[in-house]
Design an enzyme around this catalytic site. Structure first.
Site, PDB file in Angstrom:
ATOM      1  N   ASN A   1      -1.688   2.538   5.440  1.00  0.00           N
ATOM      2  CA  ASN A   1      -0.777   1.444   5.052  1.00  0.00           C
ATOM      3  C   ASN A   1      -0.343   0.748   6.336  1.00  0.00           C
ATOM      4  O   ASN A   1       0.104   1.408   7.264  1.00  0.00           O
ATOM      5  CB  ASN A   1       0.435   2.061   4.317  1.00  0.00           C
ATOM      6  N   GLY A   2      -0.492  -0.577   6.372  1.00  0.00           N
ATOM      7  CA  GLY A   2      -0.081  -1.325   7.564  1.00  0.00           C
ATOM      8  C   GLY A   2      -1.200  -2.250   8.011  1.00  0.00           C
ATOM      9  O   GLY A   2      -2.110  -2.562   7.237  1.00  0.00           O
TER      10      GLY A   2
ATOM     11  N   LYS B   1       6.260  -4.326  -3.917  1.00  0.00           N
ATOM     12  CA  LYS B   1       7.700  -4.171  -3.764  1.00  0.00           C
ATOM     13  C   LYS B   1       8.138  -4.142  -2.311  1.00  0.00           C
ATOM     14  O   LYS B   1       9.135  -4.729  -1.938  1.00  0.00           O
ATOM     15  CB  LYS B   1       8.166  -2.893  -4.453  1.00  0.00           C
TER      16      LYS B   1
ATOM     17  N   HIS C   1      21.018 -35.240  -4.864  1.00  0.00           N
ATOM     18  CA  HIS C   1      20.381 -35.683  -3.624  1.00  0.00           C
ATOM     19  C   HIS C   1      18.865 -35.523  -3.680  1.00  0.00           C
ATOM     20  O   HIS C   1      18.222 -35.440  -2.635  1.00  0.00           O
ATOM     21  CB  HIS C   1      20.991 -34.919  -2.442  1.00  0.00           C
TER      22      HIS C   1
ATOM     23  N   ARG D   1       4.009  -0.261  -4.710  1.00  0.00           N
ATOM     24  CA  ARG D   1       3.721  -0.733  -3.352  1.00  0.00           C
ATOM     25  C   ARG D   1       2.431  -1.540  -3.282  1.00  0.00           C
ATOM     26  O   ARG D   1       2.117  -2.130  -2.246  1.00  0.00           O
ATOM     27  CB  ARG D   1       3.618   0.459  -2.399  1.00  0.00           C
TER      28      ARG D   1
ATOM     29  N   LYS E   1      13.714 -14.579  -9.733  1.00  0.00           N
ATOM     30  CA  LYS E   1      13.319 -13.580 -10.736  1.00  0.00           C
ATOM     31  C   LYS E   1      12.443 -14.230 -11.792  1.00  0.00           C
ATOM     32  O   LYS E   1      11.433 -13.686 -12.205  1.00  0.00           O
ATOM     33  CB  LYS E   1      14.592 -12.997 -11.356  1.00  0.00           C
TER      34      LYS E   1
ATOM     35  N   GLU F   1      18.701 -16.603  -6.944  1.00  0.00           N
ATOM     36  CA  GLU F   1      18.160 -15.317  -7.395  1.00  0.00           C
ATOM     37  C   GLU F   1      17.607 -15.430  -8.828  1.00  0.00           C
ATOM     38  O   GLU F   1      16.556 -14.870  -9.138  1.00  0.00           O
ATOM     39  CB  GLU F   1      19.254 -14.240  -7.287  1.00  0.00           C
TER      40      GLU F   1
ATOM     41  N   GLU G   1       8.940 -15.141 -10.456  1.00  0.00           N
ATOM     42  CA  GLU G   1       8.218 -13.935 -10.053  1.00  0.00           C
ATOM     43  C   GLU G   1       7.551 -13.233 -11.238  1.00  0.00           C
ATOM     44  O   GLU G   1       6.411 -12.763 -11.125  1.00  0.00           O
ATOM     45  CB  GLU G   1       9.273 -13.024  -9.426  1.00  0.00           C
TER      46      GLU G   1
ATOM     47  N   CYS H   1       0.830  -1.195   0.000  1.00  0.00           N
ATOM     48  CA  CYS H   1       0.000   0.000   0.000  1.00  0.00           C
ATOM     49  C   CYS H   1       0.870   1.252   0.000  1.00  0.00           C
ATOM     50  O   CYS H   1       1.894   1.322   0.663  1.00  0.00           O
ATOM     51  CB  CYS H   1      -0.954   0.093   1.188  1.00  0.00           C
TER      52      CYS H   1
ATOM     53  N   TRP I   1      -2.530  -2.914  -1.622  1.00  0.00           N
ATOM     54  CA  TRP I   1      -2.159  -4.326  -1.704  1.00  0.00           C
ATOM     55  C   TRP I   1      -2.934  -4.980  -0.560  1.00  0.00           C
ATOM     56  O   TRP I   1      -2.669  -4.728   0.609  1.00  0.00           O
ATOM     57  CB  TRP I   1      -0.652  -4.492  -1.508  1.00  0.00           C
TER      58      TRP I   1
HETATM   59  C1  F6R Z   1      12.226  -9.936  -5.479  1.00  0.00           C
HETATM   60  C2  F6R Z   1      11.928  -8.892  -4.512  1.00  0.00           C
HETATM   61  C3  F6R Z   1      11.634  -9.282  -3.109  1.00  0.00           C
HETATM   62  C4  F6R Z   1      12.456  -8.394  -2.160  1.00  0.00           C
HETATM   63  C5  F6R Z   1      12.132  -8.729  -0.686  1.00  0.00           C
HETATM   64  C6  F6R Z   1      12.991  -7.911   0.262  1.00  0.00           C
HETATM   65  O1  F6R Z   1      12.448  -9.434  -6.746  1.00  0.00           O
HETATM   66  O2  F6R Z   1      11.932  -7.738  -4.835  1.00  0.00           O
HETATM   67  O3  F6R Z   1      11.908 -10.629  -2.891  1.00  0.00           O
HETATM   68  O4  F6R Z   1      13.804  -8.610  -2.414  1.00  0.00           O
HETATM   69  O5  F6R Z   1      10.792  -8.456  -0.443  1.00  0.00           O
HETATM   70  O6  F6R Z   1      12.820  -6.543   0.062  1.00  0.00           O
HETATM   71  P1  F6R Z   1      13.845  -5.502   0.640  1.00  0.00           P
HETATM   72  O7  F6R Z   1      15.132  -5.685  -0.060  1.00  0.00           O
HETATM   73  O8  F6R Z   1      13.227  -4.171   0.372  1.00  0.00           O
HETATM   74  O9  F6R Z   1      13.974  -5.796   2.113  1.00  0.00           O
END
Ligand code: F6R
Length: 603
Positions: A100-101, A598, A500, A27, A481, A477, A484, A2, A74
């Site tokens: 937000n929260g 995000k 394994h 957000r 990606k 990673e 996601e 949010c 969100w």
């Molecule tokens: C993946 C992504 C999330 C963030 C995670 C941590 O592309 O963006 O997995 O990496 O939510 O976020 P931060 O780095 O802001 O603590």
């Protein structure tokens, strides 16, 4: 999770509120709304869906007035719908609130407010009804707002607009809220990009603060009700930094910004002659008391931390990486000789904040490695190192990973030199590779064959990513990606783990991306032969000169020759491009993947 915004000043509020919401859409993007004070009452428009839906509704019936609040959601309590979208109003339409929260005690408050008519399933809606109660007691809007805030437990950044005053009120506790000050107007927002187009002067509010913004100025009172002055800071981001700059997606723009971001990250932080890292706040010997390093992080930041764990290990520094969400619930033992490094792009991730809070009072030393100046993490930790990647808007983290790893590798050098003195020769090779890294990333961006690889395997069932050491972190990673933004199944493994169990899933329709940072890496070569023997196509991501690996791979995504500690960053850029092109070919909403946001500000 949010985004909220508020604006007071001359002229119509709606255009600035809308552009603010667009810049906060990373957000949350399942519904959005705006409320303004029109002089006769409150105009409120909200819609399920992305901000374009709201824009369409506003064109039909534009809210009037120079004072207002906005929200992009969100969902936590209640599914995305027009009714659950913010702002939420009281029964009489005197006040509209954005939040937000999570309000933990919302059920109890809702029960207490049983004479009120609730129209949503949200936790937020208790706030306007509480304010309504206090207004009916004869309180002023400011008094009613403060009394309502004092009743809440949980995390919140809240803003409220009233029909009776041109003052907007805001407060924060555990969720970010920033004040923007321009010459004749003021803003509140979850993050600076919401108002960066209009001002770069910001005040980072603290937990418990209540702010009253009017066209003539603002006042801040702390949790105890005492008026306080908070420092006005100038952010060094440009408005253009938060646009797409001609790219189709923020993600692609941010992938291409990596050379510039890395130059910023590294600038002034290495002394090649002395062979040491120069982290501004940490002169030599700053870490001589450190016995063990704990790295706490989530998601992509967790993978950057795992990468750093390998670097620490190779220098003989004991280091362990934890998912922050586990750290607080299963705390390992820490003492004065433990350095706890919290890695977070946003500096607002609830799990990571909880991990740091869980060790307050233990004597362990805390260090934030973050991108966002003034974020909550910087206040919860004793020290901060900024990764200086510039604003990252795309939900999928890209440039922040590269800048985190570069920053952590400098930290690792500093700690290892302070604790047992690394050899200057080894260090200067690494520093030279770090200095060349921006150009090497540019070379990867210019020459990558990732688009062809993505289209070759676009109909596969599943995608595997394997690697060892830093290559393991990159494999995880790469898979994160890929899943996601493509919504296809992708898994990352240590290449050592393959036999394994995961090998059982390898077939001719599971392409395996094998990451290697060393042309002499024979172990990964053996793993590649094993998957080839099961018919799986192999994409090697490996440095120039990896002739053996290339001979067994169907495709090679080549990396310029560099230090193996740095090569993983280049490998990751190749994988970012593969994910991007795969998602693009599938027409996925790359910057706004379903169900994600995000900044994950709830645990
Ligand atoms: C993946 C992504 C999330 C963030 C995670 C941590 O592309 O963006 O997995 O990496 O939510 O976020 P931060 O780095 O802001 O603590």
């Amino acid at each position: 999770m949010c985004g909220i915004t508020a604006r007071v000043g001359p002229g119509e509020a709606v255009p600035e509120l809308l552009s603010g919401l667009e810049n906060l859409e990373y957000r949350g993007y399942d519904s959005a709304g705006i409320a303004t004070r029109n002089g006769r009452g409150i105009d409120l428009v909200k819609r399920e869906g992305e901000i374009d839906e709201l824009r369409g509704a506003i064109e039909k019936r534009p809210p009037q007035g120079s004072v207002g609040v906005g929200h992009t959601r969100w969902s936590t309590h209640g599914p995305p719908s027009d009714a659950n979208a913010h702002p939420h109003a009281d029964c009489t339409g005197q006040v509209a609130v954005v939040h937000n929260g999570i309000i933990d005690n919302h059920e109890r408050l809702r029960a207490e407010l049983d004479s009120h008519e609730f129209t949503s399933e949200t936790d937020t809606e208790v706030v306007p009804h509480l304010i309504e109660e206090y207004l009916s007691d004869g309180d002023s809007p400011g008094e009613a707002f403060r009394r309502a805030i004092d009743r809440l437990s949980g995390s919140y950044a809240i803003a409220a607009v009233f029909d009776s005053t041109d003052t907007v009120f805001g407060s924060r506790n555990g969720s970010p809220l920033v004040l923007g000050r321009a010459s004749d107007r003021y803003y509140l927002a979850s993050d600076v990009p919401a108002f960066l187009e209009y001002t770069d002067e910001v005040v980072y509010l603290e937990d418990g603060d209540v702010v009253a913004l009017s066209p003539d100025g603002y006042t801040i009172t702390d949790a105890g009700g005492k008026q306080v002055d908070r420092e006005i800071e100038t952010v060094d981001w440009e408005p253009a930094d938060v646009g797409k700059g001609g790219y189709d997606h923020y993600m692609l723009k941010e992938i291409h910004e990596q050379p510039a971001a890395l130059r910023q990250t590294i600038r002034g932080r290495t002394d090649l002659l002395a062979g040491r890292a120069e982290l501004e706040e940490f002169p030599p010997e700053s870490f001589s008391d450190v016995d063990v390093v704990h790295l706490v992080a989530m998601g992509t930041s967790y993978h950057a931390a795992l990468y750093a764990q390998s670097l620490f290990a190779s220098r003989g520094v004991a280091a362990q990486t934890f998912l922050s969400g586990e750290y607080a619930t299963n705390p390992p033992s820490v003492d004065e000789e433990t350095l706890v490094v919290a890695v977070s792009q946003s500096g607002e991730t609830a799990d990571t904040l909880a991990a740091i809070r869980s060790i307050h009072g233990t004597g362990a030393r805390t260090l934030a490695v973050t991108n966002v100046v003034g974020s909550t993490l910087t206040r919860e930790c004793e020290d901060t190192i900024y990764i200086r990647a510039g604003p990252e808007i795309g939900v999928a983290a890209t440039k922040s990973f590269s800048s985190q790893v570069a920053t952590l590798s400098l930290l690792c050098e500093r700690v290892s030199q302070d604790t047992d003195g690394a050899t200057p020769t080894a260090t200067s090779e690494l520093f030279e590779s770090l200095a060349a890294l921006p150009d090497h990333v540019q070379q990867v961006l210019d020459e990558s064959d990732a688009e062809t690889v993505a289209s070759t395997y676009r109909n596969s069932d599943s995608y595997f990513f394997i690697g060892r050491g830093v290559g393991h972190a990159v494999a995880l990673e790469g898979a994160l990606k890929f899943k996601e933004i493509t919504y296809d199944h992708a898994e990352g493994f240590s290449a050592a783990e393959l036999k394994h169990g995961p090998l059982a899933l390898v077939t001719e329709s599971t392409p395996v991306f094998a990451i290697s940072v060393d042309p002499e890496d024979t172990k990964t070569l053996h793993n590649v032969k094993e998957v080839r023997a099961r018919g799986a196509p192999v994409v090697a991501v490996a440095p120039e000169g990896s002739t053996n690996l290339a001979a067994y791979a169907d495709h090679l995504l080549e990396l310029p020759k560099t230090h193996p500690d740095v090569a993983g960053i280049l490998a990751n850029v190749q994988l970012q491009l593969v994910s991007y092109h795969a998602a693009d070919q599938l027409s996925r909403p790359i910057d706004k993947p379903r169900n994600l946001a995000k900044s994950v500000t709830v645990e």
